[in-house]
Write a protein that holds these residues in place. Structure first.
Motif, PDB file in Angstrom:
ATOM      1  N   CYS A 156       0.853  -1.190   0.000  1.00 10.09           N
ATOM      2  CA  CYS A 156       0.000   0.000   0.000  1.00 10.09           C
ATOM      3  C   CYS A 156       0.896   1.249   0.000  1.00 10.09           C
ATOM      4  N   ASN A 158       0.202   4.201   0.787  1.00  6.36           N
ATOM      5  CA  ASN A 158      -0.064   5.130   1.892  1.00  6.36           C
ATOM      6  C   ASN A 158       0.522   4.643   3.220  1.00  6.36           C
ATOM      7  N   CYS A 159       0.175   3.409   3.633  1.00  5.23           N
ATOM      8  CA  CYS A 159       0.581   2.961   4.974  1.00  5.23           C
ATOM      9  C   CYS A 159       1.689   1.902   4.932  1.00  5.23           C
ATOM     10  N   CYS A 175      -4.433  -0.845   0.409  1.00  2.00           N
ATOM     11  CA  CYS A 175      -4.767  -1.939   1.329  1.00  2.00           C
ATOM     12  C   CYS A 175      -6.259  -1.893   1.613  1.00  2.00           C
ATOM     13  N   CYS A 180      -6.993   4.147   3.273  1.00  2.00           N
ATOM     14  CA  CYS A 180      -5.841   4.720   2.563  1.00  2.00           C
ATOM     15  C   CYS A 180      -6.249   5.348   1.229  1.00  2.00           C
TER      16      CYS A 180
HETATM   17 ZN   LIG Z   1      -2.838   1.298   3.382  1.00  2.00          ZN
END
Ligand SMILES: [Zn+2]
Length: 202
Positions: A156, A158-159, A175, A180
């Motif tokens: 992912c 973002n995270c 994810c 996200c």
């Molecule tokens: Zn994520």
């Protein structure tokens, strides 16, 4: 601290990746956060995993380690799973050194299991399975080595969680779109609005 092990925390899609995802923002040292820094979270994760991973394991009990050595062994599994599959997701390969380490650590946790417990790969059987979280995560990870599964593992943006993309055309970008995906959308919107504000000012 009341932290909820909710559906979002199990966006990995399989136990092995959910376990790796108990560390957030792995690729950003400043924001990196290990949920297992508090050992009380380990049994809470194990309990929630038995519910959210029902589609992978059927009825199951995951035993969380209690001793410090047991927790260390679980973290060793987590970290080698993360190394192996994070590299695999980025480069479409299985590195020999990571793979060897993965088998070695996995062999140790499997060796600690009750000898009469069936240690087959995750499957939906009628029988309740009863196994340690570390051995279960290793078995879950073994199943991901199938090339058709391996190519569905993504990171992912973002995270930095690892997730198993089960969408038909492998088009999942996050994810969890609701967390996200929305954050990224909000950020794009914000950046655009800054651009407009700048233009107005000029
Ligand atoms: Zn994520």
């Amino acid at each position: 601290m009341s932290f909820e092990w909710n559906a979002h925390r199990f966006s990995g899609g399989v136990l092995a990746l959910d376990l790796a995802n108990t560390v957030i923002f792995r690729e950003d040292r400043k924001r990196c956060l290990d949920r297992f820094a508090d050992p009380a979270e380990v049994p809470r994760f194990a309990e929630a995993a038995a519910i959210f991973r029902n589609g992978e394991w059927g009825r199951v009990r995951f035993h969380a380690p209690k001793s410090q050595d047991g927790i260390k062994a679980l973290i060793d599994v987590r970290e080698v799973v993360n190394r192996l599959f994070r590299d695999a997701a980025g480069h479409a390969r299985i590195r020999a050194d990571y793979f060897s380490e993965f088998l070695h650590i996995g062999s140790n946790v499997v060796g600690e299991e009750w000898s009469e417990e069936s240690l087959g790969l995750p499957s939906l059987s009628d029988r309740i399975r009863d196994l340690s979280l570390g051995a279960a995560a290793f078995l879950s990870a073994l199943r991901l080595l199938d090339p058709a599964r391996l190519e569905r593992i993504k990171i992912c943006p973002n995270c930095h969680w690892l997730y198993f993309d089960e969408s038909r055309n492998r088009s999942r970008r996050w994810c969890d779109m609701n967390v996200c995906g929305n954050r990224a959308k909000a950020r794009r919107h914000y950046v655009r609005s800054l651009g407009h504000a700048g233009n107005d000012h000029a």
